[in-house]
Design a protein around this motif. Structure first.
Motif, PDB file in Angstrom:
ATOM      1  N   LEU A 173       7.510  -0.117 -30.951  1.00  0.00           N
ATOM      2  CA  LEU A 173       7.908  -1.137 -31.923  1.00  0.00           C
ATOM      3  C   LEU A 173       8.250  -0.949 -33.146  1.00  0.00           C
ATOM      4  O   LEU A 173       9.123  -1.261 -33.971  1.00  0.00           O
ATOM      5  CB  LEU A 173       7.361  -2.582 -31.571  1.00  0.00           C
ATOM      6  CG  LEU A 173       7.774  -3.233 -30.135  1.00  0.00           C
ATOM      7  CD1 LEU A 173       6.787  -4.401 -30.076  1.00  0.00           C
ATOM      8  CD2 LEU A 173       9.235  -3.450 -29.879  1.00  0.00           C
ATOM      9  N   PRO A 174       7.091  -0.375 -33.871  1.00  0.00           N
ATOM     10  CA  PRO A 174       7.224  -0.292 -35.313  1.00  0.00           C
ATOM     11  C   PRO A 174       8.035   1.018 -35.656  1.00  0.00           C
ATOM     12  O   PRO A 174       8.624   0.858 -36.700  1.00  0.00           O
ATOM     13  CB  PRO A 174       5.676   0.312 -35.751  1.00  0.00           C
ATOM     14  CG  PRO A 174       4.694  -0.175 -34.815  1.00  0.00           C
ATOM     15  CD  PRO A 174       5.760  -0.313 -33.300  1.00  0.00           C
ATOM     16  N   ARG A 175       8.349   1.648 -34.700  1.00  0.00           N
ATOM     17  CA  ARG A 175       9.421   2.749 -35.106  1.00  0.00           C
ATOM     18  C   ARG A 175      10.751   2.392 -34.652  1.00  0.00           C
ATOM     19  O   ARG A 175      11.876   3.088 -34.738  1.00  0.00           O
ATOM     20  CB  ARG A 175       9.182   4.123 -34.055  1.00  0.00           C
ATOM     21  CG  ARG A 175       7.897   4.771 -34.446  1.00  0.00           C
ATOM     22  CD  ARG A 175       7.775   6.174 -33.942  1.00  0.00           C
ATOM     23  NE  ARG A 175       7.890   6.209 -32.490  1.00  0.00           N
ATOM     24  CZ  ARG A 175       6.931   6.572 -31.694  1.00  0.00           C
ATOM     25  NH1 ARG A 175       5.607   6.907 -32.328  1.00  0.00           N
ATOM     26  NH2 ARG A 175       6.894   6.381 -30.454  1.00  0.00           N
ATOM     27  N   ASP A 176      10.780   1.201 -33.897  1.00  0.00           N
ATOM     28  CA  ASP A 176      12.174   0.799 -33.438  1.00  0.00           C
ATOM     29  C   ASP A 176      12.934   1.564 -32.657  1.00  0.00           C
ATOM     30  O   ASP A 176      14.063   1.793 -32.856  1.00  0.00           O
ATOM     31  CB  ASP A 176      13.009   0.056 -34.499  1.00  0.00           C
ATOM     32  CG  ASP A 176      13.885  -0.784 -33.975  1.00  0.00           C
ATOM     33  OD1 ASP A 176      13.817  -1.631 -32.966  1.00  0.00           O
ATOM     34  OD2 ASP A 176      15.191  -1.102 -34.570  1.00  0.00           O
ATOM     35  N   SER A 177      12.148   2.342 -31.668  1.00  0.00           N
ATOM     36  CA  SER A 177      12.616   3.527 -30.930  1.00  0.00           C
ATOM     37  C   SER A 177      12.015   3.630 -29.767  1.00  0.00           C
ATOM     38  O   SER A 177      10.533   3.470 -29.980  1.00  0.00           O
ATOM     39  CB  SER A 177      12.918   4.616 -31.610  1.00  0.00           C
ATOM     40  OG  SER A 177      13.136   5.733 -31.130  1.00  0.00           O
ATOM     41  N   GLY A 178      12.421   4.037 -28.661  1.00  0.00           N
ATOM     42  CA  GLY A 178      11.944   4.206 -27.442  1.00  0.00           C
ATOM     43  C   GLY A 178      12.558   3.617 -26.047  1.00  0.00           C
ATOM     44  O   GLY A 178      13.196   2.704 -26.378  1.00  0.00           O
ATOM     45  N   ALA A 179      12.115   4.193 -25.045  1.00  0.00           N
ATOM     46  CA  ALA A 179      12.520   3.807 -23.687  1.00  0.00           C
ATOM     47  C   ALA A 179      11.335   3.655 -22.815  1.00  0.00           C
ATOM     48  O   ALA A 179      10.553   4.944 -22.596  1.00  0.00           O
ATOM     49  CB  ALA A 179      13.523   4.663 -23.303  1.00  0.00           C
ATOM     50  N   ILE A 180      11.222   2.522 -21.991  1.00  0.00           N
ATOM     51  CA  ILE A 180      10.153   2.666 -21.078  1.00  0.00           C
ATOM     52  C   ILE A 180      10.978   2.359 -19.793  1.00  0.00           C
ATOM     53  O   ILE A 180      11.704   1.717 -19.485  1.00  0.00           O
ATOM     54  CB  ILE A 180       9.144   1.432 -21.264  1.00  0.00           C
ATOM     55  CG1 ILE A 180       8.467   1.190 -22.479  1.00  0.00           C
ATOM     56  CG2 ILE A 180       8.225   1.201 -20.344  1.00  0.00           C
ATOM     57  CD1 ILE A 180       7.743  -0.072 -23.183  1.00  0.00           C
ATOM     58  N   VAL A 181      10.554   3.306 -18.723  1.00  0.00           N
ATOM     59  CA  VAL A 181      10.913   3.306 -17.360  1.00  0.00           C
ATOM     60  C   VAL A 181       9.964   3.205 -16.470  1.00  0.00           C
ATOM     61  O   VAL A 181       9.113   3.892 -16.272  1.00  0.00           O
ATOM     62  CB  VAL A 181      11.803   4.729 -17.032  1.00  0.00           C
ATOM     63  CG1 VAL A 181      12.392   4.522 -15.849  1.00  0.00           C
ATOM     64  CG2 VAL A 181      12.697   5.035 -18.306  1.00  0.00           C
ATOM     65  N   GLN A 182      10.250   2.073 -15.774  1.00  0.00           N
ATOM     66  CA  GLN A 182       8.995   1.596 -15.115  1.00  0.00           C
ATOM     67  C   GLN A 182       9.496   2.077 -13.546  1.00  0.00           C
ATOM     68  O   GLN A 182      10.556   1.997 -13.330  1.00  0.00           O
ATOM     69  CB  GLN A 182       8.607   0.104 -14.795  1.00  0.00           C
ATOM     70  CG  GLN A 182       8.880  -0.639 -16.201  1.00  0.00           C
ATOM     71  CD  GLN A 182       7.457  -0.538 -16.870  1.00  0.00           C
ATOM     72  OE1 GLN A 182       6.827   0.331 -16.670  1.00  0.00           O
ATOM     73  NE2 GLN A 182       7.148  -1.683 -17.355  1.00  0.00           N
ATOM     74  N   VAL A 183       8.538   2.557 -12.737  1.00  0.00           N
ATOM     75  CA  VAL A 183       8.753   3.233 -11.366  1.00  0.00           C
ATOM     76  C   VAL A 183       8.539   2.136 -10.429  1.00  0.00           C
ATOM     77  O   VAL A 183       7.622   1.407  -9.981  1.00  0.00           O
ATOM     78  CB  VAL A 183       7.837   4.018 -10.933  1.00  0.00           C
ATOM     79  CG1 VAL A 183       8.299   4.606  -9.685  1.00  0.00           C
ATOM     80  CG2 VAL A 183       8.115   5.330 -12.115  1.00  0.00           C
ATOM     81  N   GLY A 184       9.780   1.507  -9.796  1.00  0.00           N
ATOM     82  CA  GLY A 184       9.644   0.314  -8.996  1.00  0.00           C
ATOM     83  C   GLY A 184       9.856   0.957  -7.614  1.00  0.00           C
ATOM     84  O   GLY A 184       9.355   1.878  -7.341  1.00  0.00           O
ATOM     85  N   SER A 185      10.289   0.047  -6.838  1.00  0.00           N
ATOM     86  CA  SER A 185      10.262   0.304  -5.350  1.00  0.00           C
ATOM     87  C   SER A 185      11.330  -0.635  -4.683  1.00  0.00           C
ATOM     88  O   SER A 185      11.608  -1.790  -4.960  1.00  0.00           O
ATOM     89  CB  SER A 185       8.957   0.087  -4.540  1.00  0.00           C
ATOM     90  OG  SER A 185       9.169   0.264  -3.292  1.00  0.00           O
ATOM     91  N   ALA A 186      12.057  -0.157  -3.903  1.00  0.00           N
ATOM     92  CA  ALA A 186      12.920  -1.039  -3.070  1.00  0.00           C
ATOM     93  C   ALA A 186      12.106  -1.997  -2.283  1.00  0.00           C
ATOM     94  O   ALA A 186      12.759  -3.275  -2.112  1.00  0.00           O
ATOM     95  CB  ALA A 186      13.596  -0.095  -1.888  1.00  0.00           C
ATOM     96  N   LEU A 187      10.877  -2.022  -2.271  1.00  0.00           N
ATOM     97  CA  LEU A 187      10.056  -3.023  -1.504  1.00  0.00           C
ATOM     98  C   LEU A 187       9.625  -4.209  -2.512  1.00  0.00           C
ATOM     99  O   LEU A 187       9.114  -5.161  -2.491  1.00  0.00           O
ATOM    100  CB  LEU A 187       8.804  -2.546  -1.125  1.00  0.00           C
ATOM    101  CG  LEU A 187       8.929  -1.409  -0.033  1.00  0.00           C
ATOM    102  CD1 LEU A 187       7.563  -1.103   0.526  1.00  0.00           C
ATOM    103  CD2 LEU A 187       9.776  -1.994   1.211  1.00  0.00           C
ATOM    104  N   GLY A 188      10.210  -3.931  -3.781  1.00  0.00           N
ATOM    105  CA  GLY A 188      10.273  -5.179  -4.800  1.00  0.00           C
ATOM    106  C   GLY A 188      11.530  -6.061  -4.836  1.00  0.00           C
ATOM    107  O   GLY A 188      11.409  -7.047  -5.340  1.00  0.00           O
ATOM    108  N   ASP A 189      12.437  -5.612  -4.049  1.00  0.00           N
ATOM    109  CA  ASP A 189      13.295  -6.525  -3.617  1.00  0.00           C
ATOM    110  C   ASP A 189      13.582  -7.032  -2.138  1.00  0.00           C
ATOM    111  O   ASP A 189      13.974  -7.982  -1.951  1.00  0.00           O
ATOM    112  CB  ASP A 189      14.771  -5.883  -3.937  1.00  0.00           C
ATOM    113  CG  ASP A 189      15.015  -5.621  -5.363  1.00  0.00           C
ATOM    114  OD1 ASP A 189      14.809  -6.615  -6.192  1.00  0.00           O
ATOM    115  OD2 ASP A 189      15.477  -4.437  -5.701  1.00  0.00           O
ATOM    116  N   ARG A 190      12.889  -6.287  -1.229  1.00  0.00           N
ATOM    117  CA  ARG A 190      12.823  -6.559   0.212  1.00  0.00           C
ATOM    118  C   ARG A 190      11.629  -6.247   0.619  1.00  0.00           C
ATOM    119  O   ARG A 190      11.250  -5.023   0.872  1.00  0.00           O
ATOM    120  CB  ARG A 190      13.995  -5.782   0.708  1.00  0.00           C
ATOM    121  CG  ARG A 190      14.182  -6.099   2.305  1.00  0.00           C
ATOM    122  CD  ARG A 190      14.557  -7.567   2.690  1.00  0.00           C
ATOM    123  NE  ARG A 190      14.630  -7.401   4.116  1.00  0.00           N
ATOM    124  CZ  ARG A 190      14.042  -8.221   4.786  1.00  0.00           C
ATOM    125  NH1 ARG A 190      12.772  -8.707   4.468  1.00  0.00           N
ATOM    126  NH2 ARG A 190      14.278  -8.222   6.093  1.00  0.00           N
TER     127      ARG A 190
END
Length: 145
Positions: free
Chosen positions: A80-97
């Protein structure tokens, strides 16, 4: 650890302990200074809900959900202080079904989707250039099914 095209930093961390997560982030920042950092957590118990002990259910939820919450908070402290970056969470199909015998894991992955959506909305509202998303991974070499 090194191999052609990449380096890794092995740092055993209990993702339920926010202080350990923050210490791991400091070590990773020092080692990789601005490079992409990754994390993956899985804690599975295969049993009907009525047979999962409350302590087991709690631990699965802490590792599979709160680990992402603490990791995201820690990442945002530097992004946030750099106002730059990407966070990629590792989900699962089981988070939908959801499927039988994995209520706690499915629970936590559903929660991860909602959490990530909320944080994404907050970042958009703040007009931040920090991004967050969830990739829903398929079942590959897993005993889940």
């Amino acid at each position: 650890m090194e191999r052609p095209g990449g380096r890794a930093l092995a740092r055993p961390t209990d993702v339920v302990d926010r202080a350990q997560v923050e210490a791991a982030a400091v070590a990773a920042e020092a080692a990789f200074a601005g490079r992409r950092l990754g994390q993956r957590r899985v804690h599975l118990v295969f049993a009907p809900f009525t047979e999962i002990e409350p302590g087991e259910f709690k631990r699965i939820t802490e590792v599979t959900y709160l680990g992402y919450v603490y990791g995201t908070r820690t990442a945002l402290k530097s992004m946030l202080p750099r106002d730059s970056g990407a966070i990629v969470q590792v989900g699962s199909a089981l988070g939908d079904r959801s499927i039988p015998l994995q209520s706690a894991y499915c629970d936590a992955k559903h929660a991860l989707n909602g959490f990530t959506s909320s944080v994404r909305t907050e970042l958009l509202h703040a007009k931040s250039r920090v991004h967050i998303t969830v990739v829903q991974m398929p079942a590959v070499n897993t005993p889940q099914f």
